[in-house]
Enzyme design. Structure first.
Site, PDB file in Angstrom:
ATOM      1  N   ASP A 520       0.842  -1.196   0.000  1.00 52.75           N
ATOM      2  CA  ASP A 520       0.000   0.000   0.000  1.00 52.75           C
ATOM      3  C   ASP A 520       0.877   1.246   0.000  1.00 52.75           C
ATOM      4  OD1 ASP A 520       0.851   0.424   2.565  1.00 52.75           O
ATOM      5  OD2 ASP A 520      -1.110   0.248   3.493  1.00 52.75           O
ATOM      6  N   LEU A 521       0.256   2.338  -0.392  1.00 54.73           N
ATOM      7  CA  LEU A 521       0.963   3.608  -0.529  1.00 54.73           C
ATOM      8  C   LEU A 521       1.141   4.232   0.846  1.00 54.73           C
ATOM      9  CD1 LEU A 521       2.151   5.788  -2.376  1.00 54.73           C
ATOM     10  CD2 LEU A 521      -0.145   6.735  -2.603  1.00 54.73           C
ATOM     11  N   ASP A 563      -6.209   1.568  -0.128  1.00 53.81           N
ATOM     12  CA  ASP A 563      -4.911   1.828  -0.755  1.00 53.81           C
ATOM     13  C   ASP A 563      -4.041   0.576  -0.771  1.00 53.81           C
ATOM     14  OD1 ASP A 563      -4.662   1.755   1.958  1.00 53.81           O
ATOM     15  OD2 ASP A 563      -3.214   3.381   2.111  1.00 53.81           O
TER      16      ASP A 563
END
Length: 641
Positions: A520-521, A563
């Site tokens: 995930d970011l 995300d």
């Protein structure tokens, strides 16, 4: 009379009763491990009680040896029970189980041969200072070695359950709390027995404490129905499903419901769990009627929304009905598209039924080509404004369609076919290309079989073509909606799950490695807060674009939720997957973006085990690895084998 000895039979009876009841659930790993644990405690308590009824040292020593298989098995079985309720099934291979029993078997052997070396009990004598004879034991070095191993297993189990307790929600939290609370008694009582903080003489109160622990475990089983239905990887998958899910047991009690289902019906999830389905959904007649019906699929109207509901029966390995799963998918937008298309088709059918058909007659021998008024109207010319012959008809046909049309007409003329059907574009008076459908049939032929006269119909099919194009575009749009994440353009969760299932089967069948990366970011919330959600969306797009351009054609990227993204790396082993993850992580964070600076990702890596028939455990491992990456500072790769 030795009252304590008689009372010690109580834990033996209680534990044996629980063991027998749980043994009926042999298809459930958690139930069978708890049954074996209760049986070992019952064995221990029973023969210890018989030992306390003895009056000579040799008899007591013999009964102590008989009780010891239950004593050394109890910590191992408790550890296996804790691994079962935590769904850590890797511990249930024969190699690992045998490994866990190596030290207990060594302890048992040293205890049975104690009179030879006196390293387990340095003293074993009869104590007559109390109201009944008791064996006085002084523990030797081998005893403390076995006790050290016992507490390693007990503390590992307690810490694992406590960690899961912190992460869990709802009834599962209650189950784990009861089990944790129960384990405190035998640990504290056994420590007191070893070190004598409270004086009970030479009596061992541990069997009583384990009985109390078993009662708490039984409450966890009976009250919360621990083994009826336990969703796999609930915290990582079930809660984040884009579809609504309701799970009931065989009595119609709501065992679990995910947030999406609660959102669809406007209810609070915790309040529904434990209620009968009829009580939980008494305000929703449509879903209640569907649940009580024999239908497996239905469309439900809930407010302004239309929901596709599918009901599946859950069977045990013996074929017994254990409950139901109801899967709910909102299809409101899809139904609107379908209704619009149906209305268009109905209008087209009405237009065709009106008989607005152009007619033509081509007399080949005379070179006459006559058409009716409707034919002229289709082309936009009122009757008499234009004389159409066969030669200038060719000038109105679209260049791309002329040759195929003439070839079909030629086959009919030569006698290869009795008729022809052609669709082509014609230039109308307005300058637009219109689609027409011509059907011609030979009305007369000469002696050589060549047509001398062909009659036909001429229909404007532009509306149909427009509808077909709209349908094609709608189907393509629906396909994209069904398989693609509309923000990032990568695969969505549904298509990714189907692909992962297929790749898992292929890996299992051909023995090829399959690795999974979940990332995930980092700091997406900070980007949203500081630069706005449009910037956050742009950051997700940039990240996906970079990853998509950096992987092979045989690897697959998709959005798993929020995300979090999933990368399926085919034909790649564990080491190769780690290299891929490090390459992606390092490559992304070196780029500077003018709107929000550098981006970074946290990655979890795992690989499918050869003995795994599905990908559920793989998902749990890679999700746990991602969690560790984020917990340990982000912008890093963590792997779990």
């Amino acid at each position: 009379m030795n009252i304590y000895a008689l009372l010690t039979f109580i834990p033996a009876i209680v534990c044996l009763a629980i063991a027998i009841r749980l043994a009926n659930r042999r298809e459930q790993l958690e139930a069978i491990t708890l049954s074996l644990l209760m049986f070992s405690i019952a064995w221990w308590a029973f023969f210890y009680a018989v030992e306390l009824l003895g009056h000579d040292l040799e008899t007591m020593r013999l009964l102590n040896k008989i009780s010891y298989p239950g004593i050394v098995s109890t910590p191992v079985l408790f550890f296996l029970f804790s691994m079962a309720i935590l769904d850590k099934r890797k511990w249930f291979s024969w190699k690992r189980i045998l490994f866990l029993f190596v030290i207990p078997l060594a302890v048992l052997l040293s205890m049975w041969t104690n009179e030879i070396h006196w390293l387990y009990y340095s003293v074993s004598e009869l104590d007559l200072s109390s109201s009944f004879p008791v064996q006085r034991l002084v523990h030797g070095p081998l005893f403390w070695l076995g006790m050290f191993y016992t507490y390693i297993l007990l503390l590992s189990s307690i810490f694992s359950i406590a960690h899961q307790y912190v992460l869990s929600k709802g009834p599962y939290r209650g189950q784990l709390k009861m089990i944790l609370f129960g384990t405190l008694f035998p640990v504290l009582v056994n420590i007191n027995y070893l070190f004598g903080f409270v004086d009970f003489g030479y009596l061992d109160m541990t069997p009583f404490a384990f009985t109390l622990a078993s009662v708490f475990m039984a409450i966890g089983v009976m009250r919360y129905r621990l083994f009826d239905i336990r969703p796999v990887a609930k915290e990582t998958v079930f809660e984040r499903l884009p579809d609504g899910v309701i799970i009931t047991d065989d009595r119609g009690t709501v065992v679990d419901i995910n947030p999406m289902a609660c959102s669809m019906f406007g209810v609070e999830c915790p309040k529904l769990i434990g209620l009968n389905f009829s009580d939980a959904f008494s305000d929703s007649e449509t879903v209640l009627s569907f649940f009580n019906s024999d239908q497996s699929n239905s469309e439900l109207k809930v407010g302004k929304a239309i929901i596709d509901a599918r009901k599946t029966i859950i069977h045990s390995s013996r074929g017994k009905i254990r409950g139901h799963i109801i899967l709910l998918t909102e299809i409101t937008e899809r139904k609107k598209v379908e209704d619009a298309l149906r209305q268009s088709e109905e209008r087209l059918a009405l237009a065709v039924k009106g008989g607005n058909v152009g007619l033509w007659d081509f007399n080949i021998d005379k070179g006459e080509f006559s058409i009716n008024e409707r034919y002229y109207q289709i082309m936009g010319y009122p009757g008499g404004d234009l004389l159409i012959t066969f030669q200038n008809w060719k000038e109105f046909v679209h260049p791309e369609d002329l040759l195929p049309s003439l070839e079909e007409m030629e086959r009919c003329y030569n006698g290869e076919k009795d008729y022809f059907d052609i669709e082509y574009r014609m230039l109308s008076k307005s300058g637009d290309w219109i689609w027409v459908h011509d059907r011609g049939e030979a009305a007369e032929r000469d002696k050589n079989g060549r047509a001398t006269r062909i009659l036909g119909t001429h229909i404007d099919i532009s509306p149909t073509k427009q509808i077909e194009e709209a349908l094609r575009e709608s189907q393509e749009k629906y396909r994209r909606l069904a398989t693609t994440d509309m923000l990032t353009g990568v695969m969505n969760r549904y298509s990714l799950s189907e692909l992962l299932r297929a790749e898992t089967e292929r890996s299992r069948r051909y023995g090829s490695p399959l690795s999974l990366l979940m990332f995930d970011l980092d700091n997406l919330k900070m980007i949203n807060d500081n630069y706005g959600h449009l910037a956050g969306d742009e950051a997700l797009k940039i990240t996906c674009s970079y990853v998509q351009s950096s992987i092979r054609n045989c690897d697959y990227l998709g959005r798993w939720g929020g995300d979090e993204f999933l990368l399926i790396v085919t034909n790649t082993d564990f080491d190769g997957a780690i290299k891929v993850a490090e390459k992606l992580r390092a490559g992304l964070c070196v780029k500077e973006h003018k709107n929000f600076g550098k981006l970074s990702i946290s990655i979890g890596v795992s690989v499918l085990h050869k003995d795994e028939s599905d990908f559920d455990a793989l998902l749990r491992r890679v999700d746990k690895a991602l969690y560790e990456s984020k917990k340990n500072g982000k912008n890093r790769v963590t792997s779990f084998v």
